[in-house]
Design a protein around this motif. Structure first.
Motif, PDB file in Angstrom:
ATOM      1  N   UNK A 109       0.869  -1.177   0.000  1.00  0.00           N
ATOM      2  CA  UNK A 109       0.000   0.000   0.000  1.00  0.00           C
ATOM      3  C   UNK A 109       0.905   1.225   0.000  1.00  0.00           C
ATOM      4  N   UNK A 110       0.729   2.081  -1.000  1.00  0.00           N
ATOM      5  CA  UNK A 110       1.550   3.278  -1.142  1.00  0.00           C
ATOM      6  C   UNK A 110       1.081   4.326  -0.136  1.00  0.00           C
ATOM      7  N   UNK A 111       2.025   4.875   0.643  1.00  0.00           N
ATOM      8  CA  UNK A 111       1.696   5.922   1.607  1.00  0.00           C
ATOM      9  C   UNK A 111       1.150   7.147   0.876  1.00  0.00           C
ATOM     10  N   UNK A 112       0.167   7.803   1.475  1.00  0.00           N
ATOM     11  CA  UNK A 112      -0.385   9.003   0.858  1.00  0.00           C
ATOM     12  C   UNK A 112      -1.203   9.810   1.848  1.00  0.00           C
ATOM     13  N   UNK A 113      -1.387  11.073   1.520  1.00  0.00           N
ATOM     14  CA  UNK A 113      -2.183  11.982   2.351  1.00  0.00           C
ATOM     15  C   UNK A 113      -3.066  12.822   1.439  1.00  0.00           C
ATOM     16  N   UNK A 114      -4.313  12.965   1.813  1.00  0.00           N
ATOM     17  CA  UNK A 114      -5.256  13.831   1.102  1.00  0.00           C
ATOM     18  C   UNK A 114      -5.998  14.671   2.128  1.00  0.00           C
ATOM     19  N   UNK A 115      -6.354  15.881   1.742  1.00  0.00           N
ATOM     20  CA  UNK A 115      -7.157  16.738   2.606  1.00  0.00           C
ATOM     21  C   UNK A 115      -8.538  16.941   1.987  1.00  0.00           C
ATOM     22  N   UNK A 116      -9.521  17.077   2.831  1.00  0.00           N
ATOM     23  CA  UNK A 116     -10.889  17.328   2.378  1.00  0.00           C
ATOM     24  C   UNK A 116     -11.065  18.823   2.135  1.00  0.00           C
ATOM     25  N   UNK A 117     -12.049  19.147   1.336  1.00  0.00           N
ATOM     26  CA  UNK A 117     -12.380  20.543   1.070  1.00  0.00           C
ATOM     27  C   UNK A 117     -13.698  20.860   1.775  1.00  0.00           C
ATOM     28  N   UNK A 118     -13.680  21.799   2.733  1.00  0.00           N
ATOM     29  CA  UNK A 118     -14.924  22.094   3.457  1.00  0.00           C
ATOM     30  C   UNK A 118     -15.997  22.776   2.603  1.00  0.00           C
ATOM     31  N   UNK A 119     -15.618  23.260   1.419  1.00  0.00           N
ATOM     32  CA  UNK A 119     -16.575  23.997   0.592  1.00  0.00           C
ATOM     33  C   UNK A 119     -17.217  23.145  -0.499  1.00  0.00           C
ATOM     34  N   UNK A 120     -16.581  22.018  -0.862  1.00  0.00           N
ATOM     35  CA  UNK A 120     -17.151  21.179  -1.931  1.00  0.00           C
ATOM     36  C   UNK A 120     -16.680  19.740  -1.758  1.00  0.00           C
ATOM     37  N   UNK A 121     -17.390  18.844  -2.405  1.00  0.00           N
ATOM     38  CA  UNK A 121     -17.003  17.437  -2.381  1.00  0.00           C
ATOM     39  C   UNK A 121     -15.707  17.243  -3.154  1.00  0.00           C
ATOM     40  N   UNK A 122     -14.859  16.352  -2.660  1.00  0.00           N
ATOM     41  CA  UNK A 122     -13.602  16.045  -3.320  1.00  0.00           C
ATOM     42  C   UNK A 122     -13.562  14.544  -3.556  1.00  0.00           C
ATOM     43  N   UNK A 123     -13.168  14.151  -4.756  1.00  0.00           N
ATOM     44  CA  UNK A 123     -13.139  12.742  -5.114  1.00  0.00           C
ATOM     45  C   UNK A 123     -11.700  12.261  -5.178  1.00  0.00           C
ATOM     46  N   UNK A 124     -11.447  11.110  -4.546  1.00  0.00           N
ATOM     47  CA  UNK A 124     -10.153  10.450  -4.678  1.00  0.00           C
ATOM     48  C   UNK A 124     -10.398   9.068  -5.283  1.00  0.00           C
ATOM     49  N   UNK A 125      -9.354   8.497  -5.804  1.00  0.00           N
ATOM     50  CA  UNK A 125      -9.442   7.166  -6.391  1.00  0.00           C
ATOM     51  C   UNK A 125      -8.471   6.252  -5.662  1.00  0.00           C
ATOM     52  N   UNK A 126      -8.946   5.080  -5.312  1.00  0.00           N
ATOM     53  CA  UNK A 126      -8.101   4.033  -4.761  1.00  0.00           C
ATOM     54  C   UNK A 126      -7.907   3.030  -5.891  1.00  0.00           C
TER      55      UNK A 126
END
Length: 136
Positions: free
Chosen positions: A103-120
């Motif tokens: 599993x590749x280490x990673x960090x993402x932050x959420x956006x309080x103003x809009x939905x944010x999409x990530x892909x696994x």
């Protein structure tokens, strides 16, 4: 006249006490909702990663991050979701099963103003978190 002033005073005091109690309840409810959300997100993301480890290379899962102030960290053994509302914050862990797929280490932050999409994404020998469907 004295009776009317006395009743007005009593009703005012009771209203203030009631509103104070209600406000405390609302603040506590928001805190509990934040804790529950962090725990559910951590468990859901770690579950998806566990499933992707057994999937065919090229398998992609789209995940919508919550519309709040948060940070998601993934390492080889866990998913940590940190959410913050006001001065209080909460952290929650979801555990990743150890398999032959890294599993590749990673960090993402959420956006309080809009939905944010990530892909696994399940690559050849890894599972990675990305903002696109083609991290491999």
């Amino acid at each position: 006249m004295k009776g009317l002033l006395l009743w007005t005073f009593i009703l005012t005091v009771l209203t203030v006490i009631g509103l104070t109690f209600l406000l405390g309840f609302v603040i506590l409810s928001k805190s509990r909702a934040l804790e529950t959300s962090a725990a559910l997100n951590a468990e859901e993301i770690s579950g998806v990663i566990n499933l992707l480890q057994a999937a065919q290379p090229g398998t992609v899962h789209q995940y919508t991050l919550p519309q709040t102030e948060c940070e998601i960290k993934i390492d080889d053994i866990s998913v940590t979701v940190s959410m913050k509302a006001g001065r209080k914050g909460t952290h929650s862990l979801g555990y990743i099963k150890q398999q032959s797929i890294d599993v590749v280490d990673g960090t993402e932050t959420c956006d309080p103003k809009k939905d944010k999409i990530i892909y696994l994404v399940r690559c050849k020998n890894t599972v990675a978190m990305s903002q696109s469907t083609k991290p491999c």
